[in-house]
Every structure is written in structure tokens, then in C-alpha cells.
Write an enzyme that holds these catalytic residues in place. Structure first.
Site, PDB file in Angstrom:
ATOM      1  N   ASP A  13       0.812  -1.224   0.000  1.00 16.27           N
ATOM      2  CA  ASP A  13       0.000   0.000   0.000  1.00 16.27           C
ATOM      3  C   ASP A  13       0.841   1.268   0.000  1.00 16.27           C
ATOM      4  O   ASP A  13       0.461   2.288   0.575  1.00 16.27           O
ATOM      5  CB  ASP A  13      -0.974   0.003   1.202  1.00 16.27           C
ATOM      6  CG  ASP A  13      -1.886  -1.215   1.181  1.00 16.27           C
ATOM      7  OD1 ASP A  13      -2.241  -1.661   0.072  1.00 16.27           O
ATOM      8  OD2 ASP A  13      -2.224  -1.714   2.264  1.00 16.27           O
ATOM      9  N   LYS A  16       1.867   2.048  -5.174  1.00 16.67           N
ATOM     10  CA  LYS A  16       2.441   1.497  -6.404  1.00 16.67           C
ATOM     11  C   LYS A  16       1.527   1.779  -7.597  1.00 16.67           C
ATOM     12  O   LYS A  16       1.994   2.096  -8.683  1.00 16.67           O
ATOM     13  CB  LYS A  16       2.646  -0.023  -6.250  1.00 16.67           C
ATOM     14  CG  LYS A  16       3.642  -0.383  -5.153  1.00 16.67           C
ATOM     15  CD  LYS A  16       3.743  -1.891  -4.958  1.00 16.67           C
ATOM     16  CE  LYS A  16       2.505  -2.523  -4.354  1.00 16.67           C
ATOM     17  NZ  LYS A  16       2.223  -2.157  -2.962  1.00 16.67           N
ATOM     18  N   GLY A  40      -4.511  -4.359  -3.843  1.00 24.66           N
ATOM     19  CA  GLY A  40      -5.530  -3.322  -4.005  1.00 24.66           C
ATOM     20  C   GLY A  40      -4.778  -2.077  -4.418  1.00 24.66           C
ATOM     21  O   GLY A  40      -4.111  -1.454  -3.590  1.00 24.66           O
ATOM     22  N   HIS A  41      -4.789  -1.766  -5.710  1.00 24.59           N
ATOM     23  CA  HIS A  41      -4.027  -0.630  -6.216  1.00 24.59           C
ATOM     24  C   HIS A  41      -5.002   0.461  -6.657  1.00 24.59           C
ATOM     25  O   HIS A  41      -5.892   0.205  -7.465  1.00 24.59           O
ATOM     26  CB  HIS A  41      -3.144  -1.057  -7.392  1.00 24.59           C
ATOM     27  CG  HIS A  41      -2.085  -2.043  -6.997  1.00 24.59           C
ATOM     28  ND1 HIS A  41      -1.176  -2.574  -7.879  1.00 24.59           N
ATOM     29  CD2 HIS A  41      -1.784  -2.592  -5.785  1.00 24.59           C
ATOM     30  CE1 HIS A  41      -0.365  -3.398  -7.229  1.00 24.59           C
ATOM     31  NE2 HIS A  41      -0.718  -3.439  -5.962  1.00 24.59           N
ATOM     32  N   GLN A 223       1.988  -6.201  -3.393  1.00 23.78           N
ATOM     33  CA  GLN A 223       2.561  -6.416  -2.060  1.00 23.78           C
ATOM     34  C   GLN A 223       3.928  -5.702  -1.988  1.00 23.78           C
ATOM     35  O   GLN A 223       4.106  -4.728  -2.672  1.00 23.78           O
ATOM     36  CB  GLN A 223       2.676  -7.919  -1.732  1.00 23.78           C
ATOM     37  CG  GLN A 223       1.331  -8.603  -1.569  1.00 23.78           C
ATOM     38  CD  GLN A 223       0.670  -8.967  -2.885  1.00 23.78           C
ATOM     39  OE1 GLN A 223       1.274  -9.583  -3.738  1.00 23.78           O
ATOM     40  NE2 GLN A 223      -0.574  -8.609  -3.059  1.00 23.78           N
TER      41      GLN A 223
HETATM   42  P1  GDP Z   1      -0.686   0.274  -3.585  1.00 24.11           P
HETATM   43  O1  GDP Z   1      -1.306  -0.977  -3.100  1.00 24.11           O
HETATM   44  O2  GDP Z   1       0.784   0.307  -3.336  1.00 24.11           O
HETATM   45  O3  GDP Z   1      -1.015   0.585  -5.025  1.00 24.11           O
HETATM   46  O4  GDP Z   1      -1.310   1.447  -2.702  1.00 24.11           O
HETATM   47  P2  GDP Z   1      -2.871   1.622  -2.351  1.00 24.11           P
HETATM   48  O5  GDP Z   1      -3.570   2.076  -3.575  1.00 24.11           O
HETATM   49  O6  GDP Z   1      -3.391   0.432  -1.645  1.00 24.11           O
HETATM   50  O7  GDP Z   1      -2.784   2.762  -1.254  1.00 24.11           O
HETATM   51  C1  GDP Z   1      -2.247   4.018  -1.542  1.00 24.11           C
HETATM   52  C2  GDP Z   1      -3.351   5.084  -1.368  1.00 24.11           C
HETATM   53  O8  GDP Z   1      -2.756   6.346  -1.380  1.00 24.11           O
HETATM   54  C3  GDP Z   1      -4.368   5.111  -2.484  1.00 24.11           C
HETATM   55  O9  GDP Z   1      -5.607   5.495  -1.965  1.00 24.11           O
HETATM   56  C4  GDP Z   1      -3.823   6.168  -3.430  1.00 24.11           C
HETATM   57  O10 GDP Z   1      -4.840   6.801  -4.204  1.00 24.11           O
HETATM   58  C5  GDP Z   1      -3.238   7.127  -2.469  1.00 24.11           C
HETATM   59  N1  GDP Z   1      -2.069   7.891  -2.891  1.00 24.11           N
HETATM   60  C6  GDP Z   1      -1.043   7.519  -3.681  1.00 24.11           C
HETATM   61  N2  GDP Z   1      -0.094   8.481  -3.705  1.00 24.11           N
HETATM   62  C7  GDP Z   1      -0.532   9.467  -2.896  1.00 24.11           C
HETATM   63  C8  GDP Z   1       0.036  10.707  -2.457  1.00 24.11           C
HETATM   64  O11 GDP Z   1       1.141  11.099  -2.814  1.00 24.11           O
HETATM   65  N3  GDP Z   1      -0.712  11.434  -1.569  1.00 24.11           N
HETATM   66  C9  GDP Z   1      -1.926  11.040  -1.128  1.00 24.11           C
HETATM   67  N4  GDP Z   1      -2.571  11.825  -0.275  1.00 24.11           N
HETATM   68  N5  GDP Z   1      -2.482   9.869  -1.518  1.00 24.11           N
HETATM   69  C10 GDP Z   1      -1.774   9.104  -2.378  1.00 24.11           C
HETATM   70  P1  IMO Z   2      -0.853  -4.201  -2.290  1.00 26.91           P
HETATM   71  O1  IMO Z   2      -0.416  -4.721  -3.636  1.00 26.91           O
HETATM   72  C1  IMO Z   2      -0.820  -4.730   2.023  1.00 26.91           C
HETATM   73  C2  IMO Z   2      -0.812  -8.855   3.498  1.00 26.91           C
HETATM   74  C3  IMO Z   2      -2.020  -9.345   4.236  1.00 26.91           C
HETATM   75  C4  IMO Z   2      -1.357 -10.326   5.189  1.00 26.91           C
HETATM   76  C5  IMO Z   2      -0.273 -10.953   4.319  1.00 26.91           C
HETATM   77  C6  IMO Z   2      -0.671 -12.267   3.682  1.00 26.91           C
HETATM   78  O2  IMO Z   2      -2.137  -3.463  -2.322  1.00 26.91           O
HETATM   79  O3  IMO Z   2       0.270  -3.454  -1.653  1.00 26.91           O
HETATM   80  P2  IMO Z   2      -2.268 -12.895   1.653  1.00 26.91           P
HETATM   81  O4  IMO Z   2      -3.733 -12.680   1.450  1.00 26.91           O
HETATM   82  O5  IMO Z   2      -1.421 -12.283   0.601  1.00 26.91           O
HETATM   83  O6  IMO Z   2      -1.892 -14.333   1.895  1.00 26.91           O
HETATM   84  O7  IMO Z   2      -1.936 -12.144   3.048  1.00 26.91           O
HETATM   85  O8  IMO Z   2       0.006  -9.991   3.309  1.00 26.91           O
HETATM   86  N1  IMO Z   2      -1.091  -8.289   2.143  1.00 26.91           N
HETATM   87  C7  IMO Z   2      -1.034  -6.993   1.846  1.00 26.91           C
HETATM   88  N2  IMO Z   2      -0.830  -5.925   2.639  1.00 26.91           N
HETATM   89  N3  IMO Z   2      -0.971  -4.571   0.687  1.00 26.91           N
HETATM   90  C8  IMO Z   2      -1.147  -5.632  -0.116  1.00 26.91           C
HETATM   91  O9  IMO Z   2      -1.173  -5.527  -1.446  1.00 26.91           O
HETATM   92  C9  IMO Z   2      -1.233  -6.912   0.457  1.00 26.91           C
HETATM   93  N4  IMO Z   2      -1.428  -8.146  -0.030  1.00 26.91           N
HETATM   94  C10 IMO Z   2      -1.329  -8.986   1.011  1.00 26.91           C
HETATM   95  O10 IMO Z   2      -2.662  -8.294   4.928  1.00 26.91           O
HETATM   96  O11 IMO Z   2      -0.722  -9.637   6.230  1.00 26.91           O
HETATM   97 MG    MG Z   3      -2.848  -1.606  -1.832  1.00 20.66          MG
END
Ligand code: GDP
Ligand code: IMO
Ligand code: MG
Length: 428
Positions: A13, A16, A40-41, A223
Site C-alpha cells: 500500500d 504502487k 488493491g491498487h 505487495q
Molecule cells: P498500492 O497498493 O501500493 O497501489 O497502494 P494503495 O492504492 O493500496 O494505497 C495508496 C493510497 O494512497 C491510495 O488510496 C492512493 O490513491 C493514495 N495515494 C497515492 N499516492 C498518494 C500521495 O502522494 N498522496 C496522497 N494523499 N495519496 C496518495
Molecule cells: P498491495 O499490492 C498490504 C498482506 C495481508 C497479510 C499478508 C498475507 O495493495 O500493496 P495474503 O492474502 O497475501 O496471503 O496475506 O500480506 N497483504 C497486503 N498488505 N498490501 C497488499 O497488497 C497486500 N497483499 C497482502 O494483509 O498480512
Molecule cells: Mg494496496
């Protein structure tokens, strides 16, 4: 540069999806190489939010081809839900290719994921319950069902028959769950197979041909390093290789064909699920980071654990993945803090450690060594040039680069595509 890997440096999270979307405007192809619908991107374009689980984040860009490579565990139900939702939003999904070698997530994988977690009790991992671990386990046990089997009716029927007999025994006798019905799964997956068939191809030859033609390829990690099955805080990890090396086996592209690696670094730290987290702030600072950052999981909605940036972890990710540039995200979330801390080392029994301890018992005992930075106390979300950032923000970023030994490449100051500061122009 023709192939660039984007990888998470912390516990996921990091943002990416946002960075992949930003760079995808320059790419011909965007590839997911590991993980599955546990990802979850989030991508935000002109205020419109897209949440992606299995589809590469490049899907939001008209021109980019999107590949789900062999290293991904492919959940057909999620895939179809995602492409239907994208199509409804006017996005052309015909640009997607699915590897014929990817392993298929089955209903028993999802159930076993939850049942196994229950069984572990207070040693549970805190998985996303998407069946990721059990699907990779079947792959290693050599009883997995691949996409090429799914689209071959005879092969699928016979593999499902054998697997389900065995899985039903485990479900009923060990976990006390109800058995699953063969005909129901067969009918459900046969209908998926019909819809998926047009997307299936040999993505290994496709990607290698594209590389030979010097097309620009972006590999999208899901991840992150600290969740890597080998390098993360085992057993509190996911079942795949998010590090850049995962591209070699997960996409069938040789390591020497990778030109550049970008590590995504959240300006502070979060973790979902169980396991060690040395810089975690179980206090009002942690609550404040969670509130300022709206840190709740995209897939599960769980509140994320929060803490200060751990530069030791980012440095480790840099070594493991050969990171050339950092993409620092969510710097704007720290706008209102008077003081910001960064962990620059681990201390154990009064000694600074050179490594991240493998033993979780030892890791739990390390003491983070913090440096304190003065906050910048201003809204940076509208800034588009590095030089225009407040001095205190630059000091924080430059120290991060110094401690980790990784150059700054991109700074993100908001979720929107345009809230991006490019420091290194030549990433591709
Ligand atoms: P990922 O799993 O690495 O793709 O990250 P996630 O999407 O799960 O979580 C990142 C969150 O931060 C998302 O809601 C993005 O829309 C948001 N986001 C990404 N870059 C920025 C930033 O520079 N500032 C803020 N405020 N939000 C951001
Ligand atoms: P993104 O791509 C954050 C964590 C789960 C758990 C561990 C194992 O959005 O960054 P799994 O279901 O993969 O066997 O769970 O990994 N986990 C993540 N945490 N971001 C993710 O994906 C994750 N995908 C799995 O919470 O601790
Ligand atoms: Mg994510």
C-alpha cells in the site's frame, strides 16, 4: 530504457498503483508478475478513482497493453468482475493478455485460506482471504490447475475431479467445513473459461518479443519487500516474490533484460495484518497518521497499522531489488506534523545491527534509532517542482536518500495523477 520494474519497499500500500499509472503513459505494456487479487491498487485520474485488484494499473491508459503473467495466481471471478466494471466505465479491456501458465484460484482455495487462519488462532497471519496462499501451495504441490487447463474442458473436468475429492476430505475432516459440489464448480468455471479464452496467450513469448523490439515494458509489483515469502517477516508474509527478482520467474523475462528498478516508498509506514513492525506507533501519533492518511485497507477495509518511516527496511529493499530510484509517495500526509521521525538504524543490546534479523523473536526486541525532523507545516499538494518544496521537506527526503543509498526519482504529493514531482527525468 525498455523495461522498468516498480516494487513496494515496505509492507504494501505504498502507492504502487499511482506510480505505475503515472509511468504507464510512457509504456507500451504493463505487466503484473506475482500475487493476485490480494492486491488493491488505487489510481486517481481527474478526481475519478479506480481500484484494481488483478488488472495491471496500466489499464487506465488507453494505449497500454496489459499482461497478467504466469507468476500471478489468477482468480477468474475477480477478473471478470473487474473487466465488467472497467467496460462500464468506458475502458477498452481487449488490451488484456492472460498467461496460459498462470495458476487458477479455485473456491476451495478461498475457503481454506479462511479455515487455516481460524485454525492458527492467535498465530494467524491476517491474510486477505483471497485464497492466495493455498493456490500457490497447490502450485508447489504440483496439483494446481493452470489457465491452459481451465480452457481445456476435458483437462479441467478431470483435474477438478481429482482435486475436489481430496480437498473435500480436508475441508470436512480437518476443518469441519461443508463439502463443495463438483457440478456447481464445474458449471461456474466452464462459464468463466468461455469468457476468458480470448484473453489467453503465451505471455512469455509475447513479452520477450516485445523486449527484442525495444518496446517499453513496466512490471507492476504487488505487495512489497517485507511481505516477500523469502525476504519478509516470515511467516507474516504473502506467498509470492514481490521483489524485482520475482519478474524473472513470474514473467519469464531474464534478469539481464531488466533495465531499471523503482522502489515505491510511503513517506511513513503502514502494515495490514499481523507480524512485526518495528516503527509502529501504538499511540496518538499512530492514530493521527491513520486519520490524516485515511489508512484503511482497499481490499478488506481493515484499519492499517501505522508508524514512522523505517529507512532500514527501505535500504534492505534497495539491496534486494537493486533499486535505482525511489518514488516517495504520500509526503502530503505529513503536512501538518510539527515533528517527523525516521528510523535510521536498529539497536540490539546497545549495538547497532547491520542486518534485518531473520528471527522474529530478535526483530521484536530491536530498538529503532530515530532521527527527528522539523515538520514543514504547509500544504504541499499543489507543488509540482522539487525546488518549490519547503526546505524541511527536502531535508527529510534527502536524508532518506542518504540513509538508504537510493536516489530520489519521483515525489508524490497527492493521489491524483498530476500531483507528481519528477526528480529523475530518465526513468524510462
Ligand atoms: P498500492 O497498493 O501500493 O497501489 O497502494 P494503495 O492504492 O493500496 O494505497 C495508496 C493510497 O494512497 C491510495 O488510496 C492512493 O490513491 C493514495 N495515494 C497515492 N499516492 C498518494 C500521495 O502522494 N498522496 C496522497 N494523499 N495519496 C496518495
Ligand atoms: P498491495 O499490492 C498490504 C498482506 C495481508 C497479510 C499478508 C498475507 O495493495 O500493496 P495474503 O492474502 O497475501 O496471503 O496475506 O500480506 N497483504 C497486503 N498488505 N498490501 C497488499 O497488497 C497486500 N497483499 C497482502 O494483509 O498480512
Ligand atoms: Mg494496496
Amino acid at each position: 530504457m525498455s523495461s522498468v520494474v516498480i516494487t513496494g519497499t515496505q509492507w504494501g500500500d505504498e502507492g504502487k498503483g499511482k506510480i505505475v499509472d503515472y509511468l504507464a503513459s510512457q509504456a507500451d505494456t504493463v505487466v503484473r508478475y506475482q500475487g493476485g487479487s490480494n492486491a488493491g491498487h488505487t489510481v486517481v485520474v481527474n478526481g475519478e478513482e479506480f481500484k484494481l485488484r488483478l488488472l495491471p494499473s496500466g489499464i487506465i491508459h488507453e494505449g497500454a497493453e496489459c499482461v497478467i503473467a504466469n507468476g500471478v495466481v489468477f482468480d477468474p471471478q475477480t477478473f471478470l468482475e473487474e473487466i465488467d466494471s472497467m467496460s462500464q466505465r468506458g475502458i477498452d479491456v481487449s488490451r488484456i493478455k492472460i498467461s496460459n501458465r498462470a495458476h487458477v484460484v479455485m473456491p476451495y482455495h478461498r475457503i481454506m485460506d479462511g479455515a487455516f487462519e481460524n485454525r492458527l488462532g492467535d498465530r494467524k497471519i491476517g491474510t486477505t482471504k483471497r485464497g492466495i496462499g493455498p493456490c500457490y501451495a497447490d502450485k508447489m504441490d504440483r496439483i494446481g490447475i493452470r489457465v491452459c487447463d481451465l480452457i481445456d474442458p476435458e483437462e479441467f473436468r478431470s483435474k477438478l475431479k481429482v482435486n475436489l475429492e481430496f480437498k473435500n476430505e480436508i475441508l470436512t475432516k480437518i476443518y469441519g467445513e461443508s463439502p463443495l459440489d463438483f457440478d456447481k464448480i464445474l458449471a461456474e468455471y466452464e462459464s468463466y473459461a468461455e469468457r476468458i479464452r480470448p484473453f489467453v496467450t503465451d505471455t512469455i513469448s509475447l513479452l520477450n518479443r516485445e523486449i527484442a523490439e525495444n518496446r517499453k515494458i513496466l512490471f507492476e509489483g504487488a505487495q512489497a519487500t517485507m511481505l516477500d515469502i523469502d525476504y519478509g517477516t516470515y511467516p507474516y508474509v504473502t506467498a509470492s516474490h514481490p521483489v524485482s527478482g520475482g519478474v524473472g520467474v513470474g514473467a519469464g523475462v531474464a534478469p539481464r533484460k531488466i533495465d531499471r528498478v523503482v522502489g515505491v516508498v510511503k513517506a511513513y509506514c503502514t502494515r495490514v495484518g499481523e507480524g512485526p513492525f518495528p516503527t509502529e506507533q501504538l499511540n496518538e501519533i499512530g492514530d493521527r497518521i491513520r486519520e490524516a492518511g485515511h489508512e484503511f485497507g482497499t481490499v478488506t477495509g481493515r484499519p492499517r497499522r501505522t508508524g514512522w518511516l523505517d529507512a532500514c527496511v527501505v535500504k534492505y529493499a534497495g539491496q534486494l531489488s537493486g533499486i535505482d530510484y525511489m518514488a516517495v509517495t504520500r509526503l502530503d500526509i505529513l503536512d501538518s506534523f510539527d515533528e517527523i521521525k525516521m528510523c535510521v538504524g536498529y539497536k540490539l543490546n546497545g549495538k547497532i545491527l547491520d542486518e534485518i534479523p531473520a528471527s522474529l523473536k530478535i526483530l521484536a526486541k530491536v530498538e529503532p534509532v530515530y532521527e527527528t525532523f522539523e515538520g514543514w507545516k504547509s500544504d504541499i499538494s499543489g507543488i509540482r517542482k522539487y525546488d518549490d518544496l519547503p526546505l524541511n521537506a527536502k531535508k527529510y527526503l534527502e536524508r532518506m536518500s542518504e540513509v538508504t543509498g537510493i536516489s530520489l526519482g519521483i515525489i508524490s504529493v497527492g493521489a491524483n495523477r498530476d500531483q507528481t514531482i519528477v526528480v529523475a527525468e530518465n526513468i524510462f
